[in-house]
Design a protein around this motif. Structure first.
Motif, PDB file in Angstrom:
ATOM      1  N   ARG A   1      43.088  33.075  36.035  1.00  0.00           N
ATOM      2  CA  ARG A   1      43.417  33.466  34.666  1.00  0.00           C
ATOM      3  C   ARG A   1      42.923  32.442  33.639  1.00  0.00           C
ATOM      4  NH1 ARG A   1      48.498  34.811  37.258  1.00  0.00           N
ATOM      5  NH2 ARG A   1      48.837  37.061  37.330  1.00  0.00           N
TER       6      ARG A   1
ATOM      7  N   TRP B   1      34.871  35.520  33.473  1.00  0.00           N
ATOM      8  CA  TRP B   1      35.424  36.552  32.593  1.00  0.00           C
ATOM      9  C   TRP B   1      34.428  37.025  31.538  1.00  0.00           C
ATOM     10  CZ3 TRP B   1      39.221  39.524  33.781  1.00  0.00           C
ATOM     11  CH2 TRP B   1      40.270  39.066  34.575  1.00  0.00           C
TER      12      TRP B   1
ATOM     13  N   GLY C   1      32.845  44.110  32.787  1.00  0.00           N
ATOM     14  CA  GLY C   1      33.621  44.838  33.784  1.00  0.00           C
ATOM     15  C   GLY C   1      34.387  43.971  34.758  1.00  0.00           C
TER      16      GLY C   1
ATOM     17  N   THR D   1      37.252  42.022  36.759  1.00  0.00           N
ATOM     18  CA  THR D   1      38.649  42.278  37.108  1.00  0.00           C
ATOM     19  C   THR D   1      39.257  41.011  37.699  1.00  0.00           C
ATOM     20  OG1 THR D   1      38.163  42.974  39.374  1.00  0.00           O
ATOM     21  CG2 THR D   1      38.088  44.678  37.638  1.00  0.00           C
ATOM     22  N   LEU D   2      40.577  40.976  37.758  1.00  0.00           N
ATOM     23  CA  LEU D   2      41.257  39.804  38.296  1.00  0.00           C
ATOM     24  C   LEU D   2      40.894  39.570  39.756  1.00  0.00           C
ATOM     25  CD1 LEU D   2      43.349  37.649  37.420  1.00  0.00           C
ATOM     26  CD2 LEU D   2      45.101  39.098  38.456  1.00  0.00           C
ATOM     27  N   ASP D   3      40.849  40.641  40.540  1.00  0.00           N
ATOM     28  CA  ASP D   3      40.510  40.481  41.957  1.00  0.00           C
ATOM     29  C   ASP D   3      39.084  39.975  42.124  1.00  0.00           C
ATOM     30  OD1 ASP D   3      42.994  41.272  42.812  1.00  0.00           O
ATOM     31  OD2 ASP D   3      42.405  43.356  43.197  1.00  0.00           O
ATOM     32  N   ARG D   4      38.180  40.458  41.296  1.00  0.00           N
ATOM     33  CA  ARG D   4      36.789  40.001  41.388  1.00  0.00           C
ATOM     34  C   ARG D   4      36.673  38.530  40.989  1.00  0.00           C
ATOM     35  NH1 ARG D   4      32.547  39.012  43.879  1.00  0.00           N
ATOM     36  NH2 ARG D   4      30.597  38.908  42.677  1.00  0.00           N
TER      37      ARG D   4
END
Length: 245
Positions: A50, A57, A61, A63-66
Motif C-alpha cells: 500500500r 501503482w 490497471g 491491483t493490490l494482489d498484483r
C-alpha cells in the motif's frame, strides 16, 4: 563510534517491515554474512504493497494482489543477489499489525532459525510508523522466544544481539550509529539488490551515496584506508566483551 572488522555471523536474521527495507539498510551486511559462509534469513512482515510501491501503482490497471506479486518478485531477486533466504509473512502495511498473532509467529520463527544476530529498524520514524512497529515486534518476539514455558518444538532462543539499521532520515529517528561496518568488498552485490527494487528505484542513488559517506566516516574513525563503502548500525543491548576496542 567503532568500525567493525567483519567476523562471520553463522546465522543472521533481518526483520524488515516491508519488502525492500532490508536491501537499502542492511544489504551489505547480509552479503558479508553469506560470502563468509553464514546463513542470512530475511523476514518481510509485509510487501509494502500500500505505502511503499509507488512505481507499481503508476502502472495502468494495477491491483493490490498484483502489487504484492511484483514486490515479492523484486524481493526474491534482491535476496538472491545477497545470498539470503526470504520469508514473507504478508501481514499488510499502512498500518502494519502488531497483535499477538504476528508476535507469536515471529517468535516461533526466531526459535526455528536460532539467529546469532538480529537486525531491524530504528526505534522511531515519524515518516513511517510501520518501521518502529516492526522494530518493536522484533524485540518483543525475541523476549517471547526466550521464554522457557512457550510451547515449541525448538529450544528457547538465547540472547542474540540486536542492531538497528540506519533509517532514511536518521536525525529524525533517534538514530545515532554505534558501529560502522565495511561493506566495500560486497558493495556490488548490494547495488545489484537495489537495482532489483524497481518499485522504489528512486532510492538506489540515495543509499549508494549514503554508503559512500559512511565509508568516509569509517576511515575517519580508525578503519582501514581501503574502506569506500559502509553501513551504520545502532546497538540495542550492551556489548559483552573481555576487551575494549
Amino acid at each position: 563510534m567503532s568500525v567493525a572488522a567483519h567476523t562471520p555471523t553463522a546465522r543472521l536474521l533481518v526483520v524488515s517491515a516491508h519488502a525492500a527495507d532490508f536491501v537499502w539498510r542492511a544489504g551489505g551486511y547480509i552479503a558479508l554474512t553469506t560470502a563468509a559462509g553464514g546463513e542470512a534469513h530475511v523476514i518481510c512482515l509485509s510487501f509494502g504493497e500500500r505505502g511503499e510501491s509507488q512505481g507499481a501503482w503508476k502502472q495502468p490497471g494495477m491491483t493490490l494482489d498484483r502489487v504484492k506479486e511484483i514486490r515479492r518478485a523484486e524481493a526474491e531477486t534482491a535476496g538472491k543477489a545477497l545470498g539470503a533466504t526470504m520469508h514473507f509473512l504478508d501481514k499488510g502495511d499502512y498500518p502494519l499489525p502488531s497483535g499477538d498473532e504476528i508476535l507469536l509467529e515471529l517468535a516461533g520463527l526466531m526459535r526455528e532459525l536460532a539467529p546469532e544476530v538480529i537486525l531491524t529498524h530504528s526505534k522511531a520514524d515519524p515518516y513511517n510508523y510501520d518501521h518502529p512497529a516492526a522494530a518493536d515486534l522484533a524485540i518483543r518476539a525475541r523476549a517471547v522466544a526466550q521464554a522457557a514455558g512457550l510451547p515449541s518444538e525448538h529450544p528457547p532462543l538465547g540472547a542474540p544481539p540486536v542492531f538497528r539499521f540506519e533509517p532514511h532520515q536518521p536525525e529524525m529517528c533517534e538514530f545515532r550509529p554505534d558501529v560502522l561496518v565495511d561493506i566495500t568488498a560486497v558493495f556490488g552485490q548490494k547495488e545489484a539488490a537495489m537495482a532489483a527494487m524497481g518499485s522504489q528505484s528512486h532510492l538506489a542513488r540515495y543509499y549508494s551515496a549514503l554508503a559512500e559517506r559512511r565509508g568516509v566516516q569509517a576511515v575517519r574513525n580508525g578503519g582501514a584506508a581501503s574502506i569506500r563503502y559502509a553501513e551504520a548500525y545502532q546497538r540495542v543491548f550492551p556489548q559483552v566483551s573481555g576487551v575494549l576496542s
